[in-house]
Design an enzyme around this catalytic site. Structure first.
Site, PDB file in Angstrom:
ATOM      1  N   SER A 153       0.842  -1.198   0.000  1.00 30.09           N
ATOM      2  CA  SER A 153       0.000   0.000   0.000  1.00 30.09           C
ATOM      3  C   SER A 153       0.877   1.248   0.000  1.00 30.09           C
ATOM      4  O   SER A 153       2.020   1.205   0.466  1.00 30.09           O
ATOM      5  CB  SER A 153      -0.893   0.010   1.243  1.00 30.09           C
ATOM      6  OG  SER A 153      -1.526   1.259   1.378  1.00 30.09           O
ATOM      7  N   TYR A 166      -0.965  -0.212  10.724  1.00 29.65           N
ATOM      8  CA  TYR A 166      -1.183  -0.536   9.309  1.00 29.65           C
ATOM      9  C   TYR A 166       0.038  -0.112   8.483  1.00 29.65           C
ATOM     10  O   TYR A 166       0.540  -0.856   7.656  1.00 29.65           O
ATOM     11  CB  TYR A 166      -2.441   0.180   8.802  1.00 29.65           C
ATOM     12  CG  TYR A 166      -2.854  -0.244   7.402  1.00 29.65           C
ATOM     13  CD1 TYR A 166      -3.380  -1.509   7.182  1.00 29.65           C
ATOM     14  CD2 TYR A 166      -2.705   0.617   6.322  1.00 29.65           C
ATOM     15  CE1 TYR A 166      -3.751  -1.914   5.898  1.00 29.65           C
ATOM     16  CE2 TYR A 166      -3.065   0.222   5.038  1.00 29.65           C
ATOM     17  CZ  TYR A 166      -3.593  -1.031   4.829  1.00 29.65           C
ATOM     18  OH  TYR A 166      -3.951  -1.431   3.563  1.00 29.65           O
TER      19      TYR A 166
END
Lengths: 260, 488
Positions: A153, A166
């Site tokens: 990501s 995250y």
């Protein structure tokens, strides 16, 4: 041999490509699952939520008969992975491409410091990828061919205020994929790191500021194109590379004062 | 640790590539050297719900020895010569003995394998399983015709002996049964007495297909080997113009130097051309000719050089057995010249009365589709009494087609159209060469009754279907194409 697994054989002049998608029941993964079948792959989709997965699989098989296979699986069930990997590969009759897409991002408040949530993200996003891709790497190394893709990501490019857990799970995944790539490229095996920006999936629900959102289908097409052309690190869509170059170069004394 | 992990580990995974190179898959490859090891693998495969295919020299053009993601047993290490009687020419060997090993062993005693393939790298077990033939098929029949007896390992691990007297039904089905009834462990063969290491060879040219067929028909009674190399690229009246080769054994006492010519060293093929050009790299220089223009050029040059050198009447010379037979071994790696996607061979067997029409239709159809074959070899055959048989009282045409990623769909369509031509002319096919047939084609030429008898024997000797190959699944045991949903 009643329970014998039937392997899908090819007719010699009509070779088929074979792929595994982990995290295939919704979002980008479901779109990849479908797009691969549309491109003629035999695809095994894996996911924790079996009902959703079966629905996706059945929908694909309606238009691409016999191309999609579904296997229920929780990637944090690490011990089951070696046997399941071999079972899945046998069922589809080989492996050319593996795409690790499973990922979780529980919402975290700005004042919340929650180890359980962080651990869940590391377990799924990082350790799940390591468990699956190491199986694939071992096989690819032995057979001398294959390509793997990890869906990381843009969030892994910088530690930010919103969700440090995250960020770090994706940063570690990016580094892990880079290491694999450096190990395996010399043996003819490709590793692609995908860094999606905003994609219109369940993960985006409740997100505060979004822009340039693309559909999961568009993301899936770009991801598979990147894999098929053997790209190394690909932002999806491509202009995120520019944004992330800028963000990566913002000095810390400014960055820590920003709310991005 | 489960059995799955300890036995089927990735270090046994290997790519298994069709000899023609047009298809490849991955399988767990094992190389047993004793029957005990062989039995252990059978047990382990059964416990892990894996199927087994057998592989000898790996010279089948298609998927006869491939078994995607399952077990492939390479039997090349079971290669002992067990008994040899130079008086009677009867030899008992393990299945992994190659034709190369065999001729080297017996030549000095004045014997030769009665049936040899175009490469000496095939194994005796593989030749029996595919029931191979040579350039003397009309006279000497197939490989199976010279097998006196064999031992076969059944799926349950028991060994059963079969001959024309004992278990004759199994004998006639396992030979040609492409490894689906069991694994040959030992075979007893009757070899051919020869009186020289040399052959009389006659080379001749023929202006077209009809001429090539006539050449063969007129020489059936006084030849030992007959073969024609046809040019399938020329059109009109020159269609199928050919270079013919005819081989004749020496009679007893005819070769004054038979003791020398029957030494292994005398047979060996040189590794260079005219002592200069190394053959090992020749494939590289052949590459530029592996396209439509180059292939017309080569075929034309081949025809005219044959016509100049030999003419239609032919000219006689002598050649060693090895040089005459093992043409596929003459240039190492020649198939590399076909490029990354390799080649397939399409071989059709057609009764005499229909052969000229069938081959004319086939050649013109290939030309029409823009997919002419690069090399066509014509041979004469006779029927045999094996169950899965390609034998006809007629001719066969073996055609090499180059495969590229782009022409695959066209080749699939073309071979289906060719199948129709061959079936219309009561033709048959040969599993060792096949890559393209469909189940309905096999049903058409073998007939439902033969297939039922074969499948009944399969149920008898291998009820669990432990022995399977990609070819078996493609041609005989078609899985339904239903979507599969599993949970794991």
């Amino acid at each position: 041999m009643e329970e014998q697994q039937a392997t899908v054989s090819d007719r010699p002049l009509e070779p088929q490509r074979r792929a595994i998608v982990i995290g295939a029941s919704s979002g980008i993964g479901a779109a990849i699952f479908e797009e691969l079948a549309r491109r003629g792959y035999l695809v095994a989709g894996l996911a924790r939520r079996e009902e959703e997965l079966t629905a996706v699989c059945e929908k694909i098989n309606e238009s691409q008969p016999g191309r999609a296979f579904a296997f229920g699986h929780d990637v944090t069930n690490f011990g089951s992975i070696p046997d399941l990997f071999s079972q899945v590969v046998t069922a589809i009759g080989g492996l050319d491409l593996i795409i690790f897409n499973a990922g979780v991002m529980p919402s975290v408040d700005l004042d919340e410091f929650n180890f359980e949530k962080d651990r869940q993200m590391v377990d799924v996003n990082l350790l799940g990828a390591m468990a699956w891709l190491s199986q694939a790497a071992q096989r690819f190394r032995q057979t001398g061919q294959g390509h793997m893709v990890g869906i990381s990501s843009v969030a892994g490019d910088r530690g930010r205020i919103a969700n440090p857990g995250y960020n770090s799970s994706k940063a570690a995944l990016t580094t892990y994929l880079e290491g694999l790539r450096n190990r395996l490229t010399r043996h003819g095996i490709g590793v692609t790191t995908i860094k999606p920006g905003f994609v219109d999936t369940a993960m985006l629900v409740g997100a505060k500021r979004t822009f340039g959102v693309i559909s999961p289908d568009e993301a899936a097409r770009k991801i598979i194109n990147a894999a098929e052309s053997g790209k190394q690190v690909v932002y999806v869509p491509g202009w995120w590379r520019l944004i992330m170059i800028i963000i990566q170069h913002i000095p810390s004394f400014i960055f820590r004062r920003l709310s991005i | 640790m489960s059995k799955e992990n300890s036995f089927f580990t990735t270090n046994h995974l290997e790519p298994v590539t069709a000899w023609g190179g047009a298809s490849s898959s991955t399988a767990y490859v094992y190389r047993p050297s004793t029957i005990e090891e062989l039995r252990d693998i059978l047990t382990a495969a059964r416990q892990n719900d894996r199927t087994i295919a057998f592989k000898g020299g790996g010279n089948s053009y298609g998927d006869a020895f491939s078994n995607r993601e399952q077990v492939v047993l390479d039997l090349m290490r079971m290669n002992r010569i067990l008994e040899w009687d130079p008086q009677s020419g009867i030899i008992r060997v393990e299945a992994g003995v190659t034709i190369d090993q065999l001729w080297r062993y017996v030549l000095g005693d004045g014997w030769w394998p009665p049936i040899v393939t175009g490469t000496a790298k095939t194994t005796v077990g593989g030749c029996a399983a595919m029931n191979t033939h040579g350039k003397n098929a009309w006279k000497m029949g197939t490989f199976g015709d010279h097998v006196l007896e064999f031992d076969l390992l059944r799926a349950d691990g028991e060994i059963v002996t079969a001959s024309r007297e004992t278990n004759p039904e199994l004998f006639h089905a396992a030979i040609g049964g492409f490894g689906m009834l069991g694994c040959f462990t030992t075979l007893t063969l009757k070899l051919k007495k020869i009186y020289s290491g040399m052959l009389h060879v006659e080379g001749a040219s023929q202006p077209n297909l009809a001429g090539a067929m006539r050449y063969i028909e007129e020489r059936l009674d006084n030849s030992d080997y007959l073969v024609g190399w046809l040019d399938a690229t020329s059109g009109g009246r020159g269609l199928g113009r050919a270079e013919m080769h005819r081989g004749i054994y020496f009679q007893p006492g005819e070769d004054p130097f038979s003791a020398q010519t029957m030494q292994v060293e005398h047979q060996l093929i040189s590794d260079s051309i005219m002592g200069i050009l190394p053959k090992s790299s020749m494939w590289f220089y052949m590459r530029p000719f592996m396209n439509q223009l180059g292939l017309r050029l080569v075929n034309t040059a081949k025809y005219f050089s044959a016509r100049m050198l030999s003419g239609e009447k032919g000219h006689l010379y002598q050649q060693s057995h090895v040089a005459y037979h093992f043409l596929l071994d003459y240039l190492p790696n020649w198939k590399k010249a076909y490029g990354r996607n390799g080649l397939i061979q399409y071989q059709a067997f057609v009764p005499v009365e229909n052969a000229e029409q069938a081959f004319t239709d086939i050649f013109t159809h290939c030309q029409k589709r823009g997919l002419p074959n690069y090399l066509s070899v014509m041979k004469r055959h006779k029927p045999d009494d094996f169950l899965i048989s390609y034998g006809v009282d007629g001719f066969s045409m073996a055609m090499d087609f180059r495969i590229t990623n782009r022409n695959r769909p066209k080749m699939v369509a073309l071979t289906q159209e060719l199948d129709e031509i061959v079936l219309r002319h009561s033709g048959r096919f040969y599993l060792a060469k096949d890559s393209t047939m469909r189940p309905q084609t096999v049903q058409a030429y073998l007939g439902q009754e033969v297939i039922k008898r074969f499948c009944d024997l399969k149920e008898q000797y291998d009820p669990e279907h432990l022995f399977q190959s990609d070819m078996w699944r493609r041609l005989f045991a078609v899985r339904s194409e239903k979507p599969v949903t599993q949970s794991g």
